[in-house]
Design a protein around this motif. Structure first.
Motif, short mmCIF file in Angstrom:
data_model
loop_
_atom_site.label_atom_id
_atom_site.label_comp_id
_atom_site.label_asym_id
_atom_site.label_seq_id
_atom_site.Cartn_x
_atom_site.Cartn_y
_atom_site.Cartn_z
N LEU A 36 -17.18 0.44 55.93
CA LEU A 36 -17.89 1.16 56.99
C LEU A 36 -17.10 0.97 58.29
N HIS A 37 -16.52 2.06 58.77
CA HIS A 37 -15.67 1.98 59.96
C HIS A 37 -16.13 3.04 60.95
N CYS A 38 -16.53 2.60 62.15
CA CYS A 38 -17.03 3.52 63.17
C CYS A 38 -18.11 4.44 62.60
N GLY A 39 -19.01 3.88 61.81
CA GLY A 39 -20.15 4.66 61.31
C GLY A 39 -19.86 5.54 60.11
N ALA A 40 -18.62 5.52 59.59
CA ALA A 40 -18.30 6.37 58.44
C ALA A 40 -17.73 5.52 57.30
N TRP A 41 -18.00 5.95 56.06
CA TRP A 41 -17.44 5.24 54.91
C TRP A 41 -16.01 5.73 54.67
N VAL A 42 -15.08 4.78 54.68
CA VAL A 42 -13.66 5.10 54.55
C VAL A 42 -13.13 4.46 53.26
N PRO A 43 -12.47 5.25 52.40
CA PRO A 43 -11.93 4.66 51.16
C PRO A 43 -10.68 3.82 51.43
N ILE A 44 -10.56 2.73 50.70
CA ILE A 44 -9.36 1.89 50.83
C ILE A 44 -8.52 2.09 49.57
N LYS A 45 -7.43 2.79 49.75
CA LYS A 45 -6.58 3.12 48.60
C LYS A 45 -5.82 1.88 48.16
N PRO A 46 -5.82 1.61 46.84
CA PRO A 46 -5.05 0.44 46.39
C PRO A 46 -3.55 0.67 46.58
N LEU A 47 -2.89 -0.35 47.06
CA LEU A 47 -1.45 -0.28 47.30
C LEU A 47 -0.80 -1.21 46.28
N PRO A 48 0.06 -0.71 45.39
CA PRO A 48 0.61 -1.59 44.34
C PRO A 48 1.22 -2.87 44.93
N GLY A 49 0.86 -3.99 44.35
CA GLY A 49 1.43 -5.28 44.78
C GLY A 49 0.73 -5.90 45.98
N ALA A 50 -0.16 -5.16 46.64
CA ALA A 50 -0.79 -5.69 47.86
C ALA A 50 -2.18 -6.27 47.56
#
Ligand SMILES: O=C(O)CCC(=O)C(=O)O
Ligand SMILES: [Fe+2]
Length: 345
Positions: A241-255
């Motif tokens: 939840l960022h600034c009132g909106a749901w934001v997807p967190i894309k997986p980054l290989p190796g991170a």
């Protein structure tokens, strides 16, 4: 008895049975997959942070702004063996591939058990369940080897190697968090008064109607901070939840994804904030995520650090014993940031 058997079988049991519709207790009112793709959370390079001071200063500055602006960031070049990340991910898949007879002995609804398999969050009390099964494992203090699964045969070896490597990474990140708050690098470790490190391996099987349910309801993590390994084979899962909106967190290989938990918010006297997040599911493939929760020792008294309290910035939180905080967290349903508000002045 039938109810307990269905909880033991978990959502994997429903998925394996080939149900075509999500049962009523899993349903939500709106499609949680609706979200906005704005900017991505910062990605921070941890190579050379111990060796070279410009790299350390850069990482600390990036951690400070990411913690203030997002409460979430990803780390890469972190030195954690990539093969071990892959092996651990596979191990969770392999565990859940075992027949239920081999897995059911580990099922427990006691949140104090050091190793357990479970489903949803508190399934015996919930009216609205979540589409996930999980394994919980205490890492430090560790659970006894005899409590860990004997199948898959590599379980003990891989999970303990993962926990050890993760513990080293968590301690490095803790030092960086300290310095990012303008403190000595050992200040947070000292305030933690020891450590509690546990991991939750979330297992989200394919769901026939992913738009009607959720994998993990919105919550903030109760611990110090979390280091999460996402499944790079599945695009959608974690949202914040960022600034009132749901934001997807894309997986980054190796991170790994790192996020602030409640205890860091308390110790930093609200400078950093734990951020609500949740997980959605999909109809195509199983998603696994491995959350390593790092935080104070259970008997530690946690309050805003004296160095971060001033006349113009009075303490925002009451002191609490971390073990008690955790107990109330695990006794209530997941409810956004409700836990931390109970200790706010
Ligand atoms: O599955 C995910 O990506 C989120 C997991 C999580 O937030 C947790 O285990 O606390
Ligand atoms: Fe979480």
């Amino acid at each position: 008895m039938a109810a307990v058997a269905s909880r033991i079988a978990g959502v994997k049991g429903l998925a394996d049975a080939g149900i075509a519709m999500v049962p009523g207790e899993y349903r939500r009112d709106s499609d949680p997959r609706q979200c906005v793709e704005i900017e991505e959370i910062p990605v921070i390079d941890l190579s050379d942070v111990e060796k070279c001071s410009p790299a350390r200063i850069l990482a600390i500055d990036s951690i400070r702004s990411a913690s203030r602006d997002w409460g979430f960031f990803q780390v890469h070049e972190h030195g954690f063996p990539e093969q071990l990340m892959a092996n651990m991910m596979e191990l969770v898949h392999d565990f859940f591939r075992l027949p239920i007879e081999d897995r059911s002995v580990y099922y427990s609804e006691d949140s104090s058990s050091k190793f357990r398999m479970g489903t949803s969050f508190i399934p015996s009390k919930e009216t609205r369940r979540m589409w996930q099964d999980y394994l919980h494992q205490a890492c430090y203090p560790p659970c006894e080897i005899a409590q860990l699964p004997t199948k898959p045969p590599s379980y003990v070896k891989i999970s303990t190697a993962y926990a050890e490597a993760m513990n080293r990474l968590a301690k490095r990140v803790l030092g960086l968090f300290s310095e990012s708050l303008g403190l000595e690098s050992g200040a947070l470790e000292e305030a933690f008064g020891g450590e509690r490190h546990a991991m939750r391996m979330n297992y989200y099987p394919p769901c026939p109607e992913p738009e009607l349910t959720i994998g993990l309801d919105a919550h903030a993590d109760p611990n110090g901070f979390t280091i999460l390994q996402q499944d790079t084979r599945v695009k959608d899962g974690l949202q914040i939840l960022h600034c009132g909106a749901w934001v997807p967190i894309k997986p980054l290989p190796g991170a790994f994804v790192v996020n602030i938990g409640d205890q860091l918010q308390i110790l930093s006297n609200d400078a950093y904030k734990s951020v609500e997040h949740r997980a959605v599911v999909n109809s195509e493939r199983t998603r696994v995520s491995i959350a390593s929760f790092y935080g104070p020792a259970e008997d530690s008294h946690i309050a805003p650090l004296a160095q971060l309290v001033a006349d113009e910035a009075p303490a925002c939180f009451k002191e609490s014993v971390y073990g008690n905080y955790l107990q109330s967290f695990y006794a209530s349903k997941l409810d956004g940031k409700a836990a931390i508000e109970t200790v706010r002045y």
